[in-house]
Design an enzyme around this catalytic site. Structure first.
Site, PDB file in Angstrom:
ATOM      1  N   HIS A 320       0.709  -1.282   0.027  1.00 33.32           N
ATOM      2  CA  HIS A 320      -0.057  -0.234  -0.001  1.00 33.32           C
ATOM      3  C   HIS A 320       0.820   1.160   0.059  1.00 33.32           C
ATOM      4  CE1 HIS A 320      -3.100  -3.035   0.649  1.00 33.32           C
ATOM      5  NE2 HIS A 320      -2.326  -3.403   1.653  1.00 33.32           N
ATOM      6  N   GLU A 334      -2.934   0.175   7.847  1.00 34.03           N
ATOM      7  CA  GLU A 334      -2.185  -0.867   7.426  1.00 34.03           C
ATOM      8  C   GLU A 334      -0.754  -0.362   6.739  1.00 34.03           C
ATOM      9  OE1 GLU A 334      -1.976  -4.643   4.515  1.00 34.03           O
ATOM     10  OE2 GLU A 334      -3.574  -3.433   4.672  1.00 34.03           O
ATOM     11  N   HIS A 388       2.101  -7.234   4.735  1.00 35.21           N
ATOM     12  CA  HIS A 388       0.853  -6.686   5.068  1.00 35.21           C
ATOM     13  C   HIS A 388       0.213  -7.100   6.362  1.00 35.21           C
ATOM     14  CE1 HIS A 388      -0.164  -5.891   0.620  1.00 35.21           C
ATOM     15  NE2 HIS A 388       0.839  -6.672   0.626  1.00 35.21           N
ATOM     16  N   GLU A 451       0.660 -12.036   6.087  1.00 32.93           N
ATOM     17  CA  GLU A 451      -0.148 -11.115   6.855  1.00 32.93           C
ATOM     18  C   GLU A 451       0.319 -11.246   8.329  1.00 32.93           C
ATOM     19  OE1 GLU A 451      -2.311  -9.145   5.471  1.00 32.93           O
ATOM     20  OE2 GLU A 451      -3.122  -9.935   3.739  1.00 32.93           O
TER      21      GLU A 451
END
Length: 488
Positions: A320, A334, A388, A451
């Site tokens: 991101h 995030e 992430h 994640e």
């Protein structure tokens, strides 16, 4: 599965039409969302304002109405009312969306959206990031004017005027008066991405480029010219970069560099110019690696190319960035968590004599998904890891998980990263599993996506923002990479 790239883009763009049909034949029982509209926000499609198309913000995710956009793009769809399923296209590969589901089925498998499509005031909304990644549209959110800019693949929206980069005396200028924007063609190689991290400028091109450079003083700067190139769609999203107009890339992580600027410097031949504005004079090394153009800065003189002396090339990709916050939960974005972890990983990897590091981003900037994969591929990296944190509709979801796309190539890396990171987080072990995320599907080396935990889980979110936790996770990631590469 074989298919033509252009045909898939056409199918992907067709997703717009599905929401228009959904409004006409929406099944009973779909819950209307209670999101609040973003005041005075608007949407521009291909440079045209779309009336009655206000974006909404839901749990930190910008949502856009598809109905009005689909009216402009219009593709045929098939609606299965009993199943609540809509199939778009079919030549060569269909795209399937289920109303109320957070998952869409693409040619590559399941594609997860940040928020499920919802209905409010007879309008269906989808996440802005999903629009950009799956519909083939250029997307840009401008906070100052609260405007969403959407650009269809063939469109060319206008851009605000910007001051020109001063012509460097050491690099002759070629006059031009047309004011147009040359497109990538058989004669012009596309420039698809420009990033700066770890004292390295990385320029991602669509083909082979022969760069030239010069050093200027008062003020200090390095000028890189890329003849026979033009900006690709990713760098033109939200506005053209016509002759003399400038885009800026802020740099926050280098004591030597103020910023990076880039513009279309000449039209004959079409030439993209990139300028590194310096705080002081530094040495540098300009070289190419595949279709990457790299400028490594070094206070002690010319820096050696990446991968020299048998070093392993590791690409760390904090997900991101900039206008794309990723998941947002319990007041935490995030993009911030993963950047902090990524920078800690980078600091540790720089101390490893057998590793050369490439960061896709090292500050709050945005790199497209294709651009992230392309950086790794063009560098012939040995390992790619995307970092992430997770989000879910339920605040009870928890745990650490790692994904791979190609089992033969990447499962071992994913298993190793999961083992180390889950032990460091102490969260529930959700395992190492297969998925079709673009960045690990399009990379050609062992690649994994980790994640760390769930921001939607109050306890995990509170831990993930802690510096000591992030350092512990970074150490685990480095340990996993070293074990996989046999560098322990």
């Amino acid at each position: 599965m074989n298919f033509k790239k252009n045909a898939w883009k056409k199918t992907a763009v067709a997703l717009a039409a599905v929401m228009l049909l959904a409004l006409l034949v929406l099944p009973n029982g779909v819950r209307q969302a209670s999101a609040a509209p973003a005041a005075e926000a608007s949407i521009m499609l291909d440079g045209r304002a779309i009336d009655g198309a206000e974006p909404l913000v839901l749990k930190g995710t910008t949502m856009v109405p598809i109905r009005v956009v689909s009216e402009q793009l219009g593709y045929s769809v098939d609606w299965n009312q009993s199943a609540g399923r809509i199939t778009i296209g079919g030549d060569p590969v269909p795209l399937v969306l289920t109303i109320g589901s957070q998952t869409a089925d693409a040619f590559s498998g399941a594609v997860k959206m940040e928020q499920a499509p919802f209905v409010r005031s007879n309008t269906t909304y989808v996440p802005l990031r999903f629009v950009g990644s799956q519909m083939g549209l250029g997307v840009k959110w401008e906070q100052s004017s609260r405007t969403v800019y959407l650009q269809s693949p063939a469109a060319e929206p206008p851009a605000p005027a910007a001051p020109a980069i001063p012509a460097a005396p050491a690099v002759p200028s070629v006059p031009s008066t047309s004011g147009g924007t040359p497109a990538p063609s058989a004669n012009n190689v596309s420039i698809d991405g420009i990033s700066f991290s770890d004292n390295r400028l990385t320029i991602s091109a669509g083909g082979a480029v022969t760069p030239s450079s010069s050093v200027l003083t008062a003020p200090d700067r390095i000028v890189v010219d890329l003849p026979n190139t033009a900006f690709g769609p990713a760098l033109q999203a939200g506005g053209n970069l016509k002759l003399g107009q400038v885009a800026k890339l802020p740099v926050e992580t280098s004591s030597a560099v103020k910023q990076v600027r880039y513009s279309l410097f000449s039209e004959s031949p079409s030439t993209v110019r990139v300028v590194i504005d310096l705080n002081r004079s530094v040495g540098y090394n300009l070289y190419t690696e595949g279709n990457l153009v790299l400028v490594d800065l070094n206070d002690d003189g010319a820096a050696p190319p990446i991968g020299t002396n048998g070093k392993k090339i590791v690409v760390i990709d904090p997900g991101h960035g900039d206008h794309d916050p990723g998941g947002v939960g319990n007041g935490v974005q995030e993009k911030d968590v993963v950047l902090n972890v990524g920078l800690k990983v980078a600091a540790l990897l720089k101390q490893e004599p057998g590793i050369d590091l490439i960061m896709t981003r090292s500050d709050d900037t945005f790199v497209t998904l294709d651009g992230r994969a392309k950086i790794a591929n063009d560098a012939n990296a040995d390992v790619y890891l995307s970092i992430h944190s997770n989000i879910a509709s339920s605040n009870s979801a928890s745990g650490t998980e790692t994904f791979y796309a190609d089992a033969a190539r990447s499962k071992s890396l994913s298993d190793t990263i999961q083992k180390h990171v889950q032990a460091a987080t102490g969260f529930k072990d959700r395992g190492s599993k297969q998925a079709n995320y673009l960045v690990i599907r399009k990379t050609t080396m062992p690649a994994a996506l980790v994640e760390l935990g769930f921001l939607s889980n109050k306890q995990e979110a509170a831990v993930m923002v802690q510096d000591d936790f992030q350092q512990k996770v970074a150490e685990a990631i480095v340990a996993g990479i070293k074990e996989y590469l046999g560098l322990n």
